[in-house]
Design an enzyme around this catalytic site. Structure first.
Site, PDB file in Angstrom:
ATOM      1  N   SER A 185       0.827  -1.294   0.046  1.00  0.00           N
ATOM      2  CA  SER A 185       0.047  -0.045  -0.053  1.00  0.00           C
ATOM      3  C   SER A 185       0.865   1.308   0.027  1.00  0.00           C
ATOM      4  CB  SER A 185      -0.980   0.153   1.402  1.00  0.00           C
ATOM      5  OG  SER A 185      -1.746  -1.109   1.235  1.00  0.00           O
TER       6      SER A 185
HETATM    7  N1  SAH Z   1      -0.702  -5.130   3.916  1.00  0.00           N
HETATM    8  C1  SAH Z   1       0.065  -5.493   2.633  1.00  0.00           C
HETATM    9  C2  SAH Z   1      -0.579  -5.081   1.569  1.00  0.00           C
HETATM   10  C3  SAH Z   1      -1.619  -6.190   1.222  1.00  0.00           C
HETATM   11  S1  SAH Z   1      -2.165  -6.346  -0.337  1.00  0.00           S
HETATM   12  C4  SAH Z   1       1.374  -4.807   2.814  1.00  0.00           C
HETATM   13  O1  SAH Z   1       1.917  -4.028   3.767  1.00  0.00           O
HETATM   14  O2  SAH Z   1       2.522  -5.060   1.852  1.00  0.00           O
HETATM   15  C5  SAH Z   1      -3.511  -7.573  -0.016  1.00  0.00           C
HETATM   16  C6  SAH Z   1      -3.003  -8.901   0.501  1.00  0.00           C
HETATM   17  O3  SAH Z   1      -4.038  -9.851   0.882  1.00  0.00           O
HETATM   18  C7  SAH Z   1      -2.514  -9.550  -0.662  1.00  0.00           C
HETATM   19  O4  SAH Z   1      -1.391 -10.156  -0.389  1.00  0.00           O
HETATM   20  C8  SAH Z   1      -3.344 -10.994  -0.890  1.00  0.00           C
HETATM   21  O5  SAH Z   1      -2.891 -12.186  -1.087  1.00  0.00           O
HETATM   22  C9  SAH Z   1      -3.987 -10.898   0.624  1.00  0.00           C
HETATM   23  N2  SAH Z   1      -5.413 -11.529   0.622  1.00  0.00           N
HETATM   24  C10 SAH Z   1      -6.700 -11.294  -0.244  1.00  0.00           C
HETATM   25  N3  SAH Z   1      -7.507 -12.105   0.298  1.00  0.00           N
HETATM   26  C11 SAH Z   1      -7.052 -12.703   1.355  1.00  0.00           C
HETATM   27  C12 SAH Z   1      -7.827 -13.331   2.281  1.00  0.00           C
HETATM   28  N4  SAH Z   1      -8.913 -14.099   2.401  1.00  0.00           N
HETATM   29  N5  SAH Z   1      -6.895 -14.164   3.432  1.00  0.00           N
HETATM   30  C13 SAH Z   1      -5.539 -13.467   3.460  1.00  0.00           C
HETATM   31  N6  SAH Z   1      -4.905 -12.646   2.744  1.00  0.00           N
HETATM   32  C14 SAH Z   1      -5.640 -12.303   1.791  1.00  0.00           C
END
Ligand code: SAH
Length: 224
Positions: free
Chosen positions: A65
């Protein structure tokens, strides 16, 4: 410039021009943003851009993000240092490291096992002993470590998963982007016993939250 060079000045610049200038002044949070080496959480080819004012690709169609969004979401959790926190959507681990600087214990859940493994190693190498990465469907929360004083979801949900509400401690805060595929509202729920107060914190755009209480695998087609 080497990615291992001291990049503290770039972080200090980022904090001043991207975070403080937009109205975030919580000192412990600003200090965490100055400390965590964001360039180590992105692929080497993205490291030169690590302190720019935007999200960056981290592989598997996922993103780290924008720094301001990390700051805004973290501030909304009102952490004081003693909280048990759940993050849904580990991704690069950058947000988890920021949480690790500001709360007692962090469990962060990622649905992609290779991403979770890589991030667990990185957080270990950087010394974040209070952050545990687990693999699974975070729309169901992580009951083993519940209840949580704060829950942060960093992927866009079609609605608020009831499992996450159920794992929130009394007085706890849940911050989650809720909306359509192209645009979400950042929502904060605060639990008061059986009651949940809801506030809107503004618009945002995240990759989809995919799982039993999120988007289906098929619905995500066309997202990226
Ligand atoms: N917080 C992260 C950014 C996340 S992007 C950072 O600091 O880099 C969103 C993430 O959520 C992705 O890696 C995706 O694979 C994950 N995601 C999506 N659906 C999910 C779920 N149901 N459970 C766990 N992770 C999930």
């Amino acid at each position: 410039m080497s990615t291992e060079a001291n990049r503290y000045p770039e972080r200090a610049y980022m904090v001043q021009h991207q975070i403080m200038s937009r109205g975030i002044h919580d000192e412990p949070l600003l200090n965490a943003l100055r400390r965590v080496p964001r360039h180590q959480f992105v692929p080497p080819d993205q490291a030169p851009a690590a302190y720019q004012d935007r999200p960056l690709p981290i592989g598997l169609g996922q993103t780290i993000s924008q720094p301001y969004m990390v700051a805004l979401m973290t501030e909304a959790l009102h952490l004081t240092g003693d909280e048990n926190v759940l993050e849904v959507g580990t991704g690069s681990g950058y947000q988890a490291a920021i949480l690790g600087e500001l709360a007692r214990q962090i469990t962060t859940i990622e649905r992609h096992a290779p991403l979770a493994d890589r991030t667990q190693r990185l957080l270990q190498d950087l010394g974040y002993a209070n952050v545990t990465v687990v693999t699974g469907d975070g729309t169901l929360g992580w009951p083993a470590s519940a209840p949580y004083d704060a829950i942060l979801v960093t992927a866009g949900a079609p609605h608020i998963p009831s499992a996450l509400q159920a794992q929130l401690a009394d007085g706890g805060r849940l911050v989650i982007p809720v909306g359509s595929s192209g645009f979400q509202n950042l929502v904060r729920l605060t639990r008061h016993g059986p009651r949940f107060d809801q506030e809107d914190l503004g618009g945002c755009v995240f990759v989809p939250l995919i799982g039993k209480q999120g988007w289906g695998e098929d619905e995500r087609r066309g997202w990226w």
